[in-house]
Design a protein around this motif. Structure first.
Motif, PDB file in Angstrom:
ATOM      1  N   PRO A 310       0.807  -1.220   0.000  1.00 41.92           N
ATOM      2  CA  PRO A 310       0.000   0.000   0.000  1.00 41.92           C
ATOM      3  C   PRO A 310       0.842   1.273   0.000  1.00 41.92           C
ATOM      4  O   PRO A 310       1.875   1.328   0.664  1.00 41.92           O
ATOM      5  CB  PRO A 310      -0.819  -0.114   1.292  1.00 41.92           C
ATOM      6  CG  PRO A 310      -0.152  -1.144   2.116  1.00 41.92           C
ATOM      7  CD  PRO A 310       0.627  -2.030   1.203  1.00 41.92           C
ATOM      8  N   VAL A 311       0.391   2.251  -0.763  1.00 47.10           N
ATOM      9  CA  VAL A 311       1.034   3.559  -0.816  1.00 47.10           C
ATOM     10  C   VAL A 311       0.028   4.569  -0.296  1.00 47.10           C
ATOM     11  O   VAL A 311      -1.157   4.497  -0.629  1.00 47.10           O
ATOM     12  CB  VAL A 311       1.437   3.914  -2.265  1.00 47.10           C
ATOM     13  CG1 VAL A 311       1.984   5.329  -2.355  1.00 47.10           C
ATOM     14  CG2 VAL A 311       2.441   2.900  -2.802  1.00 47.10           C
ATOM     15  N   VAL A 312       0.488   5.492   0.562  1.00 43.73           N
ATOM     16  CA  VAL A 312      -0.446   6.438   1.181  1.00 43.73           C
ATOM     17  C   VAL A 312      -0.203   7.858   0.706  1.00 43.73           C
ATOM     18  O   VAL A 312       0.900   8.198   0.248  1.00 43.73           O
ATOM     19  CB  VAL A 312      -0.360   6.382   2.730  1.00 43.73           C
ATOM     20  CG1 VAL A 312      -0.677   4.977   3.231  1.00 43.73           C
ATOM     21  CG2 VAL A 312       1.002   6.845   3.229  1.00 43.73           C
ATOM     22  N   ALA A 351      -6.335   3.339  -5.947  1.00 43.47           N
ATOM     23  CA  ALA A 351      -7.376   3.179  -4.923  1.00 43.47           C
ATOM     24  C   ALA A 351      -8.222   4.438  -4.771  1.00 43.47           C
ATOM     25  O   ALA A 351      -9.077   4.510  -3.899  1.00 43.47           O
ATOM     26  CB  ALA A 351      -6.735   2.806  -3.585  1.00 43.47           C
ATOM     27  N   VAL A 352      -7.956   5.450  -5.601  1.00 42.88           N
ATOM     28  CA  VAL A 352      -8.722   6.699  -5.520  1.00 42.88           C
ATOM     29  C   VAL A 352      -9.137   7.159  -6.918  1.00 42.88           C
ATOM     30  O   VAL A 352      -8.579   6.697  -7.912  1.00 42.88           O
ATOM     31  CB  VAL A 352      -7.906   7.828  -4.830  1.00 42.88           C
ATOM     32  CG1 VAL A 352      -7.746   7.558  -3.340  1.00 42.88           C
ATOM     33  CG2 VAL A 352      -6.534   7.988  -5.492  1.00 42.88           C
ATOM     34  N   LYS A 353     -10.094   8.087  -6.942  1.00 45.08           N
ATOM     35  CA  LYS A 353     -10.587   8.613  -8.221  1.00 45.08           C
ATOM     36  C   LYS A 353     -10.288  10.103  -8.315  1.00 45.08           C
ATOM     37  O   LYS A 353     -10.124  10.780  -7.293  1.00 45.08           O
ATOM     38  CB  LYS A 353     -12.106   8.405  -8.315  1.00 45.08           C
ATOM     39  CG  LYS A 353     -12.496   6.955  -8.469  1.00 45.08           C
ATOM     40  CD  LYS A 353     -13.961   6.841  -8.915  1.00 45.08           C
ATOM     41  CE  LYS A 353     -14.295   5.438  -9.382  1.00 45.08           C
ATOM     42  NZ  LYS A 353     -14.208   4.452  -8.289  1.00 45.08           N
ATOM     43  N   ARG A 354     -10.228  10.597  -9.527  1.00 51.25           N
ATOM     44  CA  ARG A 354     -10.009  12.017  -9.773  1.00 51.25           C
ATOM     45  C   ARG A 354     -11.105  12.831  -9.079  1.00 51.25           C
ATOM     46  O   ARG A 354     -12.274  12.463  -9.108  1.00 51.25           O
ATOM     47  CB  ARG A 354     -10.022  12.286 -11.273  1.00 51.25           C
ATOM     48  CG  ARG A 354      -9.568  13.659 -11.626  1.00 51.25           C
ATOM     49  CD  ARG A 354      -9.399  13.825 -13.121  1.00 51.25           C
ATOM     50  NE  ARG A 354      -9.256  15.242 -13.387  1.00 51.25           N
ATOM     51  CZ  ARG A 354     -10.159  15.970 -14.045  1.00 51.25           C
ATOM     52  NH1 ARG A 354     -11.204  15.384 -14.569  1.00 51.25           N
ATOM     53  NH2 ARG A 354      -9.966  17.258 -14.216  1.00 51.25           N
ATOM     54  N   GLY A 355     -10.691  13.933  -8.425  1.00 55.27           N
ATOM     55  CA  GLY A 355     -11.661  14.804  -7.765  1.00 55.27           C
ATOM     56  C   GLY A 355     -11.884  14.453  -6.299  1.00 55.27           C
ATOM     57  O   GLY A 355     -12.463  15.234  -5.552  1.00 55.27           O
ATOM     58  N   GLN A 356     -11.379  13.286  -5.895  1.00 54.68           N
ATOM     59  CA  GLN A 356     -11.604  12.820  -4.525  1.00 54.68           C
ATOM     60  C   GLN A 356     -10.688  13.548  -3.534  1.00 54.68           C
ATOM     61  O   GLN A 356      -9.543  13.845  -3.836  1.00 54.68           O
ATOM     62  CB  GLN A 356     -11.301  11.302  -4.502  1.00 54.68           C
ATOM     63  CG  GLN A 356     -11.729  10.587  -3.255  1.00 54.68           C
ATOM     64  CD  GLN A 356     -11.430   9.086  -3.368  1.00 54.68           C
ATOM     65  OE1 GLN A 356     -11.462   8.504  -4.459  1.00 54.68           O
ATOM     66  NE2 GLN A 356     -11.131   8.471  -2.246  1.00 54.68           N
ATOM     67  N   MET A 357     -11.232  13.856  -2.337  1.00 57.14           N
ATOM     68  CA  MET A 357     -10.404  14.429  -1.275  1.00 57.14           C
ATOM     69  C   MET A 357      -9.766  13.273  -0.511  1.00 57.14           C
ATOM     70  O   MET A 357     -10.436  12.282  -0.212  1.00 57.14           O
ATOM     71  CB  MET A 357     -11.249  15.254  -0.305  1.00 57.14           C
ATOM     72  CG  MET A 357     -12.047  16.396  -0.954  1.00 57.14           C
ATOM     73  SD  MET A 357     -11.018  17.571  -1.860  1.00 57.14           S
ATOM     74  CE  MET A 357     -10.175  18.388  -0.483  1.00 57.14           C
ATOM     75  N   VAL A 358      -8.489  13.410  -0.192  1.00 58.20           N
ATOM     76  CA  VAL A 358      -7.820  12.347   0.566  1.00 58.20           C
ATOM     77  C   VAL A 358      -7.159  12.913   1.820  1.00 58.20           C
ATOM     78  O   VAL A 358      -6.807  14.088   1.879  1.00 58.20           O
ATOM     79  CB  VAL A 358      -6.753  11.605  -0.287  1.00 58.20           C
ATOM     80  CG1 VAL A 358      -7.412  10.750  -1.350  1.00 58.20           C
ATOM     81  CG2 VAL A 358      -5.771  12.573  -0.917  1.00 58.20           C
ATOM     82  N   LYS A 359      -7.023  12.050   2.809  1.00 56.50           N
ATOM     83  CA  LYS A 359      -6.383  12.428   4.074  1.00 56.50           C
ATOM     84  C   LYS A 359      -4.956  11.891   4.088  1.00 56.50           C
ATOM     85  O   LYS A 359      -4.661  10.866   3.467  1.00 56.50           O
ATOM     86  CB  LYS A 359      -7.152  11.806   5.242  1.00 56.50           C
ATOM     87  CG  LYS A 359      -8.490  12.471   5.501  1.00 56.50           C
ATOM     88  CD  LYS A 359      -8.348  13.534   6.569  1.00 56.50           C
ATOM     89  CE  LYS A 359      -9.547  14.467   6.621  1.00 56.50           C
ATOM     90  NZ  LYS A 359      -9.146  15.865   6.707  1.00 56.50           N
ATOM     91  N   VAL A 363      -4.684   5.238   1.981  1.00 54.55           N
ATOM     92  CA  VAL A 363      -4.142   4.439   0.869  1.00 54.55           C
ATOM     93  C   VAL A 363      -4.702   4.962  -0.450  1.00 54.55           C
ATOM     94  O   VAL A 363      -5.906   5.123  -0.610  1.00 54.55           O
ATOM     95  CB  VAL A 363      -4.479   2.941   1.039  1.00 54.55           C
ATOM     96  CG1 VAL A 363      -4.033   2.144  -0.177  1.00 54.55           C
ATOM     97  CG2 VAL A 363      -3.820   2.377   2.307  1.00 54.55           C
ATOM     98  N   ILE A 364      -3.791   5.257  -1.383  1.00 53.49           N
ATOM     99  CA  ILE A 364      -4.223   5.808  -2.675  1.00 53.49           C
ATOM    100  C   ILE A 364      -3.933   4.847  -3.823  1.00 53.49           C
ATOM    101  O   ILE A 364      -4.403   5.033  -4.941  1.00 53.49           O
ATOM    102  CB  ILE A 364      -3.554   7.171  -2.951  1.00 53.49           C
ATOM    103  CG1 ILE A 364      -2.023   7.048  -2.825  1.00 53.49           C
ATOM    104  CG2 ILE A 364      -4.079   8.237  -1.994  1.00 53.49           C
ATOM    105  CD1 ILE A 364      -1.285   8.225  -3.431  1.00 53.49           C
ATOM    106  N   GLY A 365      -3.134   3.812  -3.559  1.00 53.59           N
ATOM    107  CA  GLY A 365      -2.811   2.852  -4.604  1.00 53.59           C
ATOM    108  C   GLY A 365      -1.837   1.809  -4.088  1.00 53.59           C
ATOM    109  O   GLY A 365      -1.457   1.843  -2.914  1.00 53.59           O
TER     110      GLY A 365
END
Ligand SMILES: [Zn+2]
Length: 444
Positions: A310-312, A351-359, A363-365
């Motif tokens: 996992p990459v954060v 693990a994320v989509k364009r436009g999404q807010m992340v903390k 995990v993003i991918g």
């Protein structure tokens, strides 16, 4: 839970279900030889190619056996199993539904009996007339629920809390082969090692910047009840020396860590977007910086790790790109406020989509080798106002200091903790051992 579901059904259904379960119980309990035979010779009873819809849950049958251990005080121990309720436990013990009712109404604390977990033990005391007398249910290592007769035979409940004594121990180590090995040989638990890397994760890249000779010094809690060790508590103070830079962190009562001068350890960016425990070559003996040269060559940092690691997100932000192309493979770009952008390439999966807010830490991918990559690794880029910077050395915004109202109180605590850390070092120097854990009670 099953009981609740049944209660919600219309009455005819309930009667039907009750009848059905009685029949199932008869089928299961009566022909015990038959069941045993069917288990050892299934071919005689089951025809190939035919689907048999009835699935007998043998664990449920086993749980019908009541297991008791009598102890000297005539308390009977019952081990809670999956699906057990107070009512069915009482019925297995031979107590009446009236007893169940009285116990469940024995005041505020009796509600805890609705949250029994499989594996818990419940101790029941029955009097000579086979009536309920008292109940004891350990809720945790420190809390026990008691239900017993109070005045005028009314049942009352209370929770007894054992006094936990917290002592401070310390561990200190110098890194020879890897941070993990040094932590282990200094007596730190896996949790403490991970915690330590977490506390300094905004300052130190544990995945690639740990070097031989780096050292750590940790004060942590140990908990005791009546002098008996029951478990480790959190780290309360720690020092990490990374390539000559000294970092110190003190835990405050808000649960957060601060530098001795009161700045938050938590910052807007993690030094590494990947947990060091996944990095195979997390340690380099060489004193020079091949990564620095490599960084200049391709404007990013590479973290070699297994596919699927996992990459954060290094910081809070908004996903401005999550796509695939033949150079970058699956990649994610994150915008952090106006100034900063981070880029993550070669994922096996996003693990994320364009436009999404992340903390930060989300995990993003997952590490992969898609696009132009010779093997599975994360290629990480850090941009300030559109210009590539080395994420390891880039100057980042100052962390927020501790609340002004807390400052003077924190200062006193910090002085005490720093004294503890320094004292540990003196002891270690005097003993002349590089890695050691001291189980000395140092008070609180
Ligand atoms: Zn790269």
């Amino acid at each position: 839970m099953i009981t609740n579901t049944i209660k919600q059904l219309p009455k005819p259904h309930r009667i039907f279900l009750a009848g059905l379960s009685a029949i199932v119980a008869l089928l299961v309990l009566l022909p015990s030889e038959h069941v045993a035979a069917s288990k050892s010779h299934p071919a005689q009873l089951l025809e190939p190619g035919v689907e048999y819809p009835i699935d007998i849950d043998f664990s449920a049958i086993q749980s019908a056996h009541v297991e008791f251990e009598d102890d000297v005080d005539n308390w009977q121990q019952y081990k809670v199993k999956n699906g057990d309720t107070l009512a069915n436990i009482f019925s297995k013990v031979g107590l009446s539904p009236q007893d169940t009712y009285r116990v469940s109404r024995a005041g505020e604390h009796a509600k805890r009996l609705t949250k029994m977990k499989p594996g818990d033990s419940i101790y029941i005391h029955v009097d000579d007339a086979k009536q309920f007398d008292a109940l004891r249910y350990p809720l945790s290592k420190t809390e026990t629920l008691f239900i017993e007769k109070g005045e005028s035979d009314q049942l009352v409940s209370k929770v007894e809390v054992k006094q936990v004594e917290t002592l401070h121990s310390f561990a200190q180590g110098s890194i020879k082969s890897s941070f993990w090995n040094a932590g282990t040989s200094a007596g730190l638990t896996d949790n403490h090692i991970m915690r330590l890397a977490g506390i300094f994760g905004w300052d130190i890249d544990f995945a690639q910047e740990i070097r031989e000779g780096d050292s750590f010094n940790v004060v942590y809690e140990e908990q005791y009840i009546n002098g008996e060790f029951i478990g480790f508590g959190d780290i309360v103070a720690a020092e990490f020396v990374n390539q000559g830079d000294v970092f110190r962190a003190i835990k405050y009562e808000d649960g957060n860590f601060y530098t001795p001068s009161g700045k938050s350890m938590r910052k807007s960016f993690l030094r590494a977007p990947i947990n060091f425990k996944y990095i195979s070559s997390s340690f380099k003996k060489r004193r020079y910086h091949p990564v620095q040269k490599r960084w200049k060559a391709h404007r990013g940092v590479d973290y070699a790790a297994k596919t699927g690691t996992p990459v954060v997100a290094a910081g809070d932000g908004k996903v401005i790109k999550a796509a695939y192309d033949r150079f970058n493979g699956h990649h994610v770009f994150i915008q952090h406020g106006e100034t900063y952008t981070t880029k993550y390439l070669h994922f096996t999966k996003r693990a994320v989509k364009r436009g999404q807010m992340v903390k930060q830490g989300q995990v993003i991918g997952y590490v992969g080798a898609t696009g132009l990559a010779s093997g599975p690794h994360l290629h990480y880029e850090f941009l300030v106002n559109g210009v590539h910077q080395n994420p390891r050395t880039v100057k980042l915004p100052q962390a927020k200091p501790i609340d002004k109202k807390e400052a003077s109180k924190f200062k006193l605590l910090a002085q005490e903790r720093v004294a503890q850390l320094d004292n540990n070092k003196r002891i270690m120097l005097a003993l002349n051992v590089p890695n050691l854990e001291m189980r000395l009670s140092m008070g609180k």
